[in-house]
Design an enzyme around this catalytic site. Structure first.
Site, PDB file in Angstrom:
ATOM      1  N   LYS A 184      51.577  38.632  45.919  1.00 21.49           N
ATOM      2  CA  LYS A 184      50.664  39.615  46.616  1.00 21.49           C
ATOM      3  C   LYS A 184      52.353  40.047  47.718  1.00 21.49           C
ATOM      4  O   LYS A 184      52.037  39.331  48.969  1.00 21.49           O
ATOM      5  CB  LYS A 184      49.341  38.996  47.350  1.00 21.49           C
ATOM      6  CG  LYS A 184      48.944  39.597  48.271  1.00 21.49           C
ATOM      7  CD  LYS A 184      47.149  38.911  48.510  1.00 21.49           C
ATOM      8  CE  LYS A 184      46.699  40.136  49.410  1.00 21.49           C
ATOM      9  NZ  LYS A 184      45.909  41.253  48.820  1.00 21.49           N
ATOM     10  N   GLU A 220      43.795  46.515  37.362  1.00 18.32           N
ATOM     11  CA  GLU A 220      42.502  46.618  38.191  1.00 18.32           C
ATOM     12  C   GLU A 220      42.908  47.481  39.284  1.00 18.32           C
ATOM     13  O   GLU A 220      43.840  48.582  38.692  1.00 18.32           O
ATOM     14  CB  GLU A 220      43.189  45.215  39.156  1.00 18.32           C
ATOM     15  CG  GLU A 220      44.740  45.080  39.807  1.00 18.32           C
ATOM     16  CD  GLU A 220      45.239  44.315  40.180  1.00 18.32           C
ATOM     17  OE1 GLU A 220      44.219  43.476  41.654  1.00 18.32           O
ATOM     18  OE2 GLU A 220      46.201  43.831  40.369  1.00 18.32           O
TER      19      GLU A 220
HETATM   20  N1  PLP Z   1      44.117  42.327  43.458  1.00 17.19           N
HETATM   21  C1  PLP Z   1      44.526  42.779  44.427  1.00 17.19           C
HETATM   22  C2  PLP Z   1      45.528  44.001  44.363  1.00 17.19           C
HETATM   23  C3  PLP Z   1      44.635  43.021  45.318  1.00 17.19           C
HETATM   24  O1  PLP Z   1      45.107  43.571  46.832  1.00 17.19           O
HETATM   25  C4  PLP Z   1      43.735  41.537  45.696  1.00 17.19           C
HETATM   26  C5  PLP Z   1      43.230  41.164  47.433  1.00 17.19           C
HETATM   27  O2  PLP Z   1      44.165  39.669  47.445  1.00 17.19           O
HETATM   28  C6  PLP Z   1      42.827  41.437  44.898  1.00 17.19           C
HETATM   29  C7  PLP Z   1      42.650  41.919  43.750  1.00 17.19           C
HETATM   30  C8  PLP Z   1      41.743  40.476  44.904  1.00 17.19           C
HETATM   31  O3  PLP Z   1      41.768  39.256  45.180  1.00 17.19           O
HETATM   32  P1  PLP Z   1      40.882  38.094  46.079  1.00 17.19           P
HETATM   33  O4  PLP Z   1      39.869  38.120  45.351  1.00 17.19           O
HETATM   34  O5  PLP Z   1      41.533  36.792  45.669  1.00 17.19           O
HETATM   35  O6  PLP Z   1      40.926  38.676  47.174  1.00 17.19           O
HETATM   36  C1  COI Z   2      41.854  41.404  50.442  1.00 16.27           C
HETATM   37  O1  COI Z   2      41.352  41.998  49.450  1.00 16.27           O
HETATM   38  O2  COI Z   2      41.800  40.159  50.524  1.00 16.27           O
HETATM   39  C2  COI Z   2      43.058  42.437  50.180  1.00 16.27           C
HETATM   40  O3  COI Z   2      43.827  41.699  50.302  1.00 16.27           O
HETATM   41  C3  COI Z   2      42.608  43.553  49.587  1.00 16.27           C
HETATM   42  C4  COI Z   2      43.016  44.910  50.704  1.00 16.27           C
HETATM   43  C5  COI Z   2      42.640  45.021  51.824  1.00 16.27           C
HETATM   44  C6  COI Z   2      44.395  45.300  50.231  1.00 16.27           C
END
Ligand code: PLP
Ligand code: COI
Length: 340
Positions: A184, A220
């Site tokens: 990330k 995704e």
């Molecule tokens: N994919 C991306 C590119 C994201 O930025 C996020 C957000 O965090 C997700 C997927 C979903 O991840 P999570 O469920 O850990 O928030």
């Molecule tokens: C999240 O779901 O926490 C993310 O980081 C997604 C987005 C705001 C970039």
């Protein structure tokens, strides 16, 4: 001041809160947690985060329950993912104890900004790690700043828990197969801005990216993972260039709990035709049911909702996830940290 916040109608945007929490890595060690009420940071103009993208962030949420307790969802998973992101771009990983303490502290200090139970709002927590030391050659920083701020939010996609539309395009890639798509870091999001703009201008909430190499498989969305449902099975892509979503991992478990099979594997684009339901999932997006996916370059559309309603499996998973997050249902998996 919180009296002015319309808790029921929050969008996913920044609202100033009282405090943020900071920790500096200098001279080879992490310092003590510091509390700040400033929204700005003082940064060297040659800091590596500004020039060479040494930056990683996280996103997690705190929920106010009916019982008045504050619950943070899967704090440990976010701590570990940020360590992995840090390693991926040679930043100093934040020790799990520092991450955990900083997040709890930021939530507690801003308690009055946690949207009340029943409003649909949540407190979004944004940990940030940046290379703060000066370098002019391309090299990792010797100094880092870890910062956690919070802000009350509503749904990421304006539709909330109503079906949304996605766009497939081959004109842009989000991340390379052996690049940084699985961590990330800010660069991935910068790379997704032009395609995101193209989607928004054409009335879509996001792009559904294909794998960058062959353009054959589903990867995704910009801010969320993808899943499809068919034959009582929850199916989600396996790919080296997608972020391992903690929401997706949780939904796979909940899918099993409600008697579905689960598969994590490559999803060829043609398989989109065969799903009964589809969704985008993430911390910010929660579950965003997908109503349709358009692929104008191939003159194809995949429709999952004709009546503007989410499908039954998306609905069940959404309700189950939210019930655990808000504390309406027992947390059998140890996903919740209560902030005392
Ligand atoms: N994919 C991306 C590119 C994201 O930025 C996020 C957000 O965090 C997700 C997927 C979903 O991840 P999570 O469920 O850990 O928030
Ligand atoms: C999240 O779901 O926490 C993310 O980081 C997604 C987005 C705001 C970039």
């Amino acid at each position: 001041m919180t009296g002015e916040i319309d808790w029921e109608n929050l969008s996913f945007s920044y609202i100033k809160t009282d405090y943020n929490v900071r920790c500096y890595y200098r001279d080879g060690k992490w310092g003590k947690l510091e509390t700040s009420s400033s929204e700005t940071i003082n940064l060297h103009m040659s800091a590596t985060c500004l020039h060479y993208g040494q930056e990683s962030f996280e996103g997690l949420k705190a929920f106010k329950g009916k019982d008045g307790k504050t619950r943070i969802f899967r704090l440990d998973e976010n701590a570990r993912r940020m360590q992995n992101s840090a390693k991926g771009i040679l930043m100093e990983p934040v020790p799990e104890e520092i991450f955990t303490e900083a997040v709890k502290k930021a939530v507690k200090l801003n308690e009055r900004f946690i949207p009340p139970y029943g409003t649909g709002g949540t407190l979004y927590i944004r940990p940030l790690l940046i290379g703060s030391g000066p370098k002019i050659g391309v090299a990792p920083s010797d100094e880092y700043l870890f910062l956690v701020f919070v802000t009350p939010v509503g749904p990421y996609f304006k539709e909330g828990f109503k079906p949304t539309s996605l766009l497939i395009t081959r004109k842009y890639d989000r991340a390379a197969p052996r690049g940084t798509g699985n961590i990330k870091v800010g660069g991935n999001y910068a790379a997704s801005l032009p395609s995101g703009k193209m989607a928004a201008e054409n009335g879509y909430s996001a792009v559904l990216y294909l794998d960058s190499c062959e353009k054959k498989y589903i990867d995704e969305c910009g801010p969320a993972n993808f899943f499809g449902i068919k034959n009582s099975t929850y199916i989600t892509p396996e790919s080296s260039s997608i972020l391992p979503s903690i929401t997706n991992k949780s939904l796979m478990q909940l899918a099993k709990d409600i008697g579905l099979k689960t598969e994590r594997r490559q999803i060829p684009i043609d398989e989109l035709e065969t799903f009964d339901e589809a969704g985008a999932c993430g911390t910010a997006a929660v579950i965003s049911p997908i109503g349709r996916i358009d692929d104008p370059e191939e003159n194809k559309s995949y429709i999952y909702s004709k009546d503007g309603k989410p499908g039954p499996v998306c609905e069940k998973l959404f309700n189950k996830l939210q019930a655990i997050q808000y504390g309406d249902e027992t947390d059998n998996h140890g996903w919740i940290t209560i902030v005392e």
